[in-house]
Design an enzyme around this catalytic site. Sequence first.
Site, short mmCIF file in Angstrom:
data_model
loop_
_atom_site.label_atom_id
_atom_site.label_comp_id
_atom_site.label_asym_id
_atom_site.label_seq_id
_atom_site.Cartn_x
_atom_site.Cartn_y
_atom_site.Cartn_z
N ASP A 31 -39.08 -55.10 -15.19
CA ASP A 31 -38.37 -56.34 -15.47
C ASP A 31 -38.84 -57.41 -14.48
OD1 ASP A 31 -35.40 -56.97 -17.02
OD2 ASP A 31 -36.12 -58.41 -15.54
N ILE A 32 -39.06 -58.61 -14.99
CA ILE A 32 -39.57 -59.70 -14.16
C ILE A 32 -38.51 -60.18 -13.15
CG2 ILE A 32 -38.95 -61.69 -15.61
CD1 ILE A 32 -41.91 -62.59 -15.28
N ASN A 87 -28.36 -54.10 -24.09
CA ASN A 87 -27.55 -55.26 -24.45
C ASN A 87 -27.83 -55.58 -25.91
OD1 ASN A 87 -26.56 -55.59 -21.80
ND2 ASN A 87 -28.42 -56.67 -21.21
N GLY A 93 -24.61 -59.93 -24.40
CA GLY A 93 -25.42 -60.53 -23.33
C GLY A 93 -26.92 -60.38 -23.53
N GLN A 94 -27.36 -60.10 -24.75
CA GLN A 94 -28.80 -59.94 -25.00
C GLN A 94 -29.48 -61.30 -24.99
OE1 GLN A 94 -29.76 -57.97 -28.71
NE2 GLN A 94 -31.96 -57.95 -28.27
N HIS A 100 -34.65 -53.46 -26.50
CA HIS A 100 -35.18 -52.87 -25.27
C HIS A 100 -34.08 -52.10 -24.56
CE1 HIS A 100 -33.82 -56.97 -24.43
NE2 HIS A 100 -33.44 -56.54 -23.24
N HIS A 102 -32.95 -51.00 -20.86
CA HIS A 102 -33.14 -51.19 -19.42
C HIS A 102 -32.93 -49.86 -18.70
CE1 HIS A 102 -32.65 -55.69 -19.23
NE2 HIS A 102 -31.99 -55.48 -20.37
P1 AMP Z 1 -31.48 -58.77 -22.05
O1 AMP Z 1 -30.41 -59.61 -21.43
O2 AMP Z 1 -31.07 -57.34 -22.21
O3 AMP Z 1 -32.05 -59.39 -23.30
O4 AMP Z 1 -32.62 -58.69 -20.96
C1 AMP Z 1 -33.83 -59.35 -21.05
C2 AMP Z 1 -34.58 -58.98 -19.80
O5 AMP Z 1 -35.94 -59.34 -19.97
C3 AMP Z 1 -34.08 -59.71 -18.54
O6 AMP Z 1 -33.66 -58.73 -17.59
C4 AMP Z 1 -35.30 -60.48 -18.06
O7 AMP Z 1 -35.44 -60.50 -16.66
C5 AMP Z 1 -36.46 -59.73 -18.72
N1 AMP Z 1 -37.66 -60.48 -18.99
C6 AMP Z 1 -37.75 -61.70 -19.58
N2 AMP Z 1 -39.04 -62.08 -19.66
C7 AMP Z 1 -39.78 -61.09 -19.11
C8 AMP Z 1 -41.18 -60.88 -18.91
N3 AMP Z 1 -42.09 -61.79 -19.27
N4 AMP Z 1 -41.58 -59.74 -18.31
C9 AMP Z 1 -40.67 -58.81 -17.93
N5 AMP Z 1 -39.35 -58.94 -18.10
C10 AMP Z 1 -38.90 -60.06 -18.68
#
Ligand code: AMP
Length: 112
Positions: A31-32, A87, A93-94, A100, A102
Amino acid sequence: MSEDCIFCKIVAGEIPARKIHEDDEVIAFHDIHPAAPVHFMIVPKAHISSLADAEAAHEGLLGRILLLAPKLARQEGLHTGFRTIINTGRGGGQEVMHLHVHILGGGSLRAM
Ligand code: AMP
Ligand code: ZN
């Protein structure tokens, strides 16, 4: 592939990611914005918007993702356990509308 989907772009190699796994159906990358010392996610290559959009045809894929979780967690040093979070939808909260899972760990996580 869905246009303007950031995870589809990662799957296609159009934007970079710190990948830790890739096979024919699934990728996993860090995760970024990590919310724990180790925080990565497992993502189907096919664009499925959320868990609520998964269908019976995705049963095997979903099983594959869940069975991959402990393997990758161990690979990333999470030997005492890890947390999985999916999520789903705005109410869940998605933020990225591509399914995906986590995986978090490596610190003290609060009980839920
Ligand atoms: P969600 O709230 O479950 O949709 O989580 C989306 C996740 O994607 C968040 O934790 C972000 O930090 C992560 N995210 C968004 N863009 C990127 C990216 N380019 N590379 C890696 N993680 C990302
Ligand atoms: Zn997508």
